[in-house]
Design an enzyme around this catalytic site. Structure first.
Site, PDB file in Angstrom:
ATOM      1  N   LYS A 129       0.777  -1.249   0.000  1.00 54.23           N
ATOM      2  CA  LYS A 129       0.000   0.000   0.000  1.00 54.23           C
ATOM      3  C   LYS A 129       0.806   1.296   0.000  1.00 54.23           C
ATOM      4  O   LYS A 129       0.230   2.353  -0.132  1.00 54.23           O
ATOM      5  CB  LYS A 129      -0.939   0.001   1.215  1.00 54.23           C
ATOM      6  N   ARG A 187     -18.846   4.004   9.460  1.00 60.02           N
ATOM      7  CA  ARG A 187     -19.108   5.439   9.405  1.00 60.02           C
ATOM      8  C   ARG A 187     -20.429   5.721   8.692  1.00 60.02           C
ATOM      9  O   ARG A 187     -21.287   6.423   9.188  1.00 60.02           O
ATOM     10  CB  ARG A 187     -17.971   6.158   8.667  1.00 60.02           C
ATOM     11  N   SER A 193      -8.460   8.316   7.172  1.00 54.53           N
ATOM     12  CA  SER A 193      -7.010   8.566   7.143  1.00 54.53           C
ATOM     13  C   SER A 193      -6.604   9.151   5.797  1.00 54.53           C
ATOM     14  O   SER A 193      -5.733  10.021   5.719  1.00 54.53           O
ATOM     15  CB  SER A 193      -6.246   7.261   7.376  1.00 54.53           C
TER      16      SER A 193
HETATM   17  O1  PNS Z   1      -8.103   0.382   8.077  1.00 53.19           O
HETATM   18  P1  PNS Z   1      -8.463  -0.511   6.919  1.00 53.19           P
HETATM   19  O2  PNS Z   1      -7.457  -0.359   5.809  1.00 53.19           O
HETATM   20  O3  PNS Z   1      -9.883  -0.297   6.469  1.00 53.19           O
HETATM   21  O4  PNS Z   1      -8.356  -2.027   7.473  1.00 53.19           O
HETATM   22  C1  PNS Z   1      -8.590  -3.132   6.616  1.00 53.19           C
HETATM   23  C2  PNS Z   1      -8.172  -4.466   7.286  1.00 53.19           C
HETATM   24  C3  PNS Z   1      -6.772  -4.374   7.816  1.00 53.19           C
HETATM   25  C4  PNS Z   1      -9.129  -4.798   8.400  1.00 53.19           C
HETATM   26  C5  PNS Z   1      -8.277  -5.573   6.195  1.00 53.19           C
HETATM   27  O5  PNS Z   1      -7.664  -5.137   5.011  1.00 53.19           O
HETATM   28  C6  PNS Z   1      -7.612  -6.878   6.625  1.00 53.19           C
HETATM   29  O6  PNS Z   1      -8.091  -7.551   7.503  1.00 53.19           O
HETATM   30  N1  PNS Z   1      -6.469  -7.208   5.979  1.00 53.19           N
HETATM   31  C7  PNS Z   1      -5.659  -8.349   6.306  1.00 53.19           C
HETATM   32  C8  PNS Z   1      -5.696  -9.364   5.167  1.00 53.19           C
HETATM   33  C9  PNS Z   1      -6.996 -10.113   5.196  1.00 53.19           C
HETATM   34  O7  PNS Z   1      -7.353 -10.757   6.156  1.00 53.19           O
HETATM   35  N2  PNS Z   1      -7.752 -10.021   4.089  1.00 53.19           N
HETATM   36  C10 PNS Z   1      -9.056 -10.616   3.967  1.00 53.19           C
HETATM   37  C11 PNS Z   1     -10.141  -9.612   4.285  1.00 53.19           C
HETATM   38  S1  PNS Z   1     -10.030  -8.174   3.235  1.00 53.19           S
END
Ligand code: PNS
Length: 161
Positions: A42, A91, A129
């Site tokens: 990212k 939200r 963010s």
């Molecule tokens: O703050 P964010 O970017 O909305 O958080 C997203 C998050 C970290 C909760 C999500 O991307 C995540 O759980 N990523 C880890 C990889 C994963 O488990 N992916 C499957 C679900 S997207």
């Protein structure tokens, strides 16, 4: 054993909206682990270590909140730390479809895990963010969006660029 919940996210950077969710969750669950995703694809503003230490500095007053980082799938990390609940903030309705999809997939993959959504307080419902970073990159005042300790850390990043 008490109820251990994980509050996962990118937290790049943490906002007042995230802190509000942490504050409220700390009163609902026995133990909260704020899980900072180490997402290498990212191109984050803050390194994962910077984000973890920033959040640690802000949650010291909660004896039942700790901060950690994780790699890979959230369900695997939740299992590793024996968390049975995932906390997410909602939200607006626009968050809902995506969050529902993830929560349902996580639940199919890991039957012992439930996602609990807290509705963000109205005064933070617009916060993200990404938008905070966009404003900060133009030198705008972000003091209403993030905790005072975080403002100079963000400003410093954009000064360097
Ligand atoms: O703050 P964010 O970017 O909305 O958080 C997203 C998050 C970290 C909760 C999500 O991307 C995540 O759980 N990523 C880890 C990889 C994963 O488990 N992916 C499957 C679900 S997207």
């Amino acid at each position: 054993m008490g109820k251990r919940a994980i509050y996962p996210g990118s937290f790049d950077p943490i906002t007042n909206g995230h802190l509000d969710i942490i504050d409220r969750s700390s009163k609902i669950f026995d133990e909260i682990i704020v899980g900072v995703l180490n997402n290498r694809q990212k191109n984050p503003l803050f390194s994962v270590d910077e984000r973890v230490s920033m959040i640690k500095g802000l949650v010291g007053k909660y004896p039942n909140v700790s901060v950690d980082s994780f790699d890979g799938l959230l369900i695997d990390y939740a299992k590793e730390i024996s968390a049975s609940i995932i906390i997410r903030g909602l939200r607006a309705i626009s968050d809902f479809e995506y969050e529902l999809q993830i929560a349902q997939t996580n639940r199919v993959e890991s039957g012992n895990l439930d996602t609990i959504f807290l509705t963000t307080s109205l005064n933070y419902s617009y916060l993200s963010s990404t938008i905070v970073k966009e404003f900060a990159s133009y030198g705008a005042d972000i003091s209403k969006f993030v905790p005072p300790e975080v403002v100079p850390l963000i400003e410093q990043k954009y000064k360097k660029q």
